[in-house]
Write an enzyme that holds these catalytic residues in place. Structure first.
Site, PDB file in Angstrom:
ATOM      1  N   ARG A 222      -1.366 -12.723  11.692  1.00  7.97           N
ATOM      2  CA  ARG A 222      -1.593 -11.299  11.405  1.00  7.97           C
ATOM      3  C   ARG A 222      -2.606 -11.126  10.279  1.00  7.97           C
ATOM      4  O   ARG A 222      -3.450 -10.242  10.308  1.00  7.97           O
ATOM      5  CB  ARG A 222      -0.270 -10.618  11.003  1.00  7.97           C
ATOM      6  CG  ARG A 222       0.593 -10.220  12.192  1.00  7.97           C
ATOM      7  CD  ARG A 222       2.003  -9.861  11.748  1.00  7.97           C
ATOM      8  NE  ARG A 222       2.086  -8.612  11.002  1.00  7.97           N
ATOM      9  CZ  ARG A 222       3.159  -8.245  10.292  1.00  7.97           C
ATOM     10  NH1 ARG A 222       4.223  -9.027  10.245  1.00  7.97           N
ATOM     11  NH2 ARG A 222       3.163  -7.113   9.632  1.00  7.97           N
TER      12      ARG A 222
ATOM     13  N   LYS B  21       0.809  -1.226   0.000  1.00  4.90           N
ATOM     14  CA  LYS B  21       0.000   0.000   0.000  1.00  4.90           C
ATOM     15  C   LYS B  21       0.841   1.275   0.000  1.00  4.90           C
ATOM     16  O   LYS B  21       0.548   2.216  -0.729  1.00  4.90           O
ATOM     17  CB  LYS B  21      -0.871   0.009   1.262  1.00  4.90           C
ATOM     18  CG  LYS B  21      -2.324  -0.203   0.991  1.00  4.90           C
ATOM     19  CD  LYS B  21      -3.140  -0.072   2.280  1.00  4.90           C
ATOM     20  CE  LYS B  21      -2.481  -0.788   3.435  1.00  4.90           C
ATOM     21  NZ  LYS B  21      -3.055  -0.436   4.743  1.00  4.90           N
TER      22      LYS B  21
ATOM     23  N   ARG C 278     -11.088   2.014  10.014  1.00  5.29           N
ATOM     24  CA  ARG C 278     -10.775   0.648  10.445  1.00  5.29           C
ATOM     25  C   ARG C 278     -11.999  -0.051  11.016  1.00  5.29           C
ATOM     26  O   ARG C 278     -11.996  -1.250  11.200  1.00  5.29           O
ATOM     27  CB  ARG C 278      -9.682   0.683  11.523  1.00  5.29           C
ATOM     28  CG  ARG C 278      -8.273   0.812  10.963  1.00  5.29           C
ATOM     29  CD  ARG C 278      -7.704  -0.540  10.554  1.00  5.29           C
ATOM     30  NE  ARG C 278      -6.523  -0.444   9.711  1.00  5.29           N
ATOM     31  CZ  ARG C 278      -5.292  -0.247  10.151  1.00  5.29           C
ATOM     32  NH1 ARG C 278      -5.081  -0.122  11.433  1.00  5.29           N
ATOM     33  NH2 ARG C 278      -4.294  -0.180   9.318  1.00  5.29           N
TER      34      ARG C 278
ATOM     35  N   ARG D  17      11.799 -12.016   4.311  1.00  2.00           N
ATOM     36  CA  ARG D  17      12.608 -10.866   4.740  1.00  2.00           C
ATOM     37  C   ARG D  17      13.647 -11.257   5.771  1.00  2.00           C
ATOM     38  O   ARG D  17      13.395 -12.070   6.634  1.00  2.00           O
ATOM     39  CB  ARG D  17      11.701  -9.801   5.372  1.00  2.00           C
ATOM     40  CG  ARG D  17      11.115  -8.862   4.375  1.00  2.00           C
ATOM     41  CD  ARG D  17      10.449  -7.723   5.120  1.00  2.00           C
ATOM     42  NE  ARG D  17       9.337  -7.222   4.329  1.00  2.00           N
ATOM     43  CZ  ARG D  17       8.274  -6.624   4.837  1.00  2.00           C
ATOM     44  NH1 ARG D  17       8.156  -6.459   6.130  1.00  2.00           N
ATOM     45  NH2 ARG D  17       7.327  -6.204   4.038  1.00  2.00           N
TER      46      ARG D  17
ATOM     47  N   ARG E  76      12.897 -11.464  11.709  1.00  3.75           N
ATOM     48  CA  ARG E  76      12.212 -10.869  12.862  1.00  3.75           C
ATOM     49  C   ARG E  76      11.089 -11.788  13.331  1.00  3.75           C
ATOM     50  O   ARG E  76      10.462 -12.479  12.526  1.00  3.75           O
ATOM     51  CB  ARG E  76      11.618  -9.514  12.476  1.00  3.75           C
ATOM     52  CG  ARG E  76      12.620  -8.392  12.536  1.00  3.75           C
ATOM     53  CD  ARG E  76      12.066  -7.095  12.018  1.00  3.75           C
ATOM     54  NE  ARG E  76      10.607  -6.966  12.195  1.00  3.75           N
ATOM     55  CZ  ARG E  76       9.897  -5.943  11.758  1.00  3.75           C
ATOM     56  NH1 ARG E  76      10.498  -4.957  11.102  1.00  3.75           N
ATOM     57  NH2 ARG E  76       8.594  -5.884  11.933  1.00  3.75           N
TER      58      ARG E  76
END
Ligand SMILES: [Zn+2]
Length: 214
Positions: free
Chosen positions: A166, A13, A88, A122, A155
């Site tokens: 998530r 985004k 939201r 990542r 991470r």
């Protein structure tokens, strides 16, 4: 053009907003940034937000609404804006319809597998914070930072099982808002499964929708 941006974490985004902001000459307003600025400047709202954030609670709708409303009244939003991170909740969406018209909600969608790969590939340098991707931006030597020779780690919030969670949370939380905007005829799905080097394929879809508004 008053544009709302929707999409799960790591769908890109921020990148698309940057391009659209330049092309249409309207600012990107990120609610996360508004929070950080308000807290930093110790404004009345900022102090309240800080209390919620430090106690680990969700900032209530009325505070978020006031913050966004104030920001959208500033002169740079006169010709429109790209809004990221708001609404939201359905009450937030309803409130927004009262103080600003929403022209369109661009809903960036990509299959979970694509997002999982983007995030869980990542690797971050423990020493300098540089970010790599095992497939898209690999370091020269496996597991070692090109810039400082630091060790690259994954991470905790980028591990596959956490990313999956998530995504589930995102979907569960935003579904009512997505449904609400769809019902109002404002939702435009953008297929964002493409690689970042094919960003034009994503932007072209946005343009198609936005040009219909003019
Ligand atoms: Zn490094």
């Amino acid at each position: 053009m008053n544009i709302v941006l929707l999409g799960p974490p790591a769908v890109g985004k921020g990148t698309y907003a940057g391009f659209l902001s330049k092309k249409y000459n309207i600012p990107t307003i990120s609610v996360g940034d508004l929070f950080r600025t308000a807290i930093k400047n110790r404004t009345e709202l900022g102090k309240k937000i800080q209390d919620y954030v430090t106690s680990g609670n969700l900032v209530p709708d009325e505070i978020v609404i006031e913050l966004v409303k104030n920001r959208l009244e500033e002169p740079d939003c006169k010709n429109g804006f790209l809004l990221d991170g708001f609404p939201r909740t359905v009450p937030q969406a309803e409130a927004m319809m009262e103080f600003k018209k929403i022209d369109i909600a661009l809903n960036f969608v990509a299959p979970d597998g694509v997002i999982m790969e983007r995030i869980s590939g990542r690797r971050t340098c423990r020493k300098c914070g540089a970010i790599y991707h095992i497939k898209n931006i690999p370091p020269t030597i496996d597991g070692i930072c090109d810039q400082c020779s630091g060790r690259l780690v994954q991470r905790a919030d980028e591990k596959p099982e956490v990313v999956k969670k998530r995504l589930e949370v995102y979907r569960e939380k935003t579904k009512p808002v997505v449904d609400y905007l769809k019902q109002k005829g404002l939702l435009a799905d953008i297929d964002a499964h493409y690689d970042i080097k094919d960003v034009d394929k994503i932007l072209n879809q946005c343009d198609e929708h936005l040009q219909k508004l003019n």
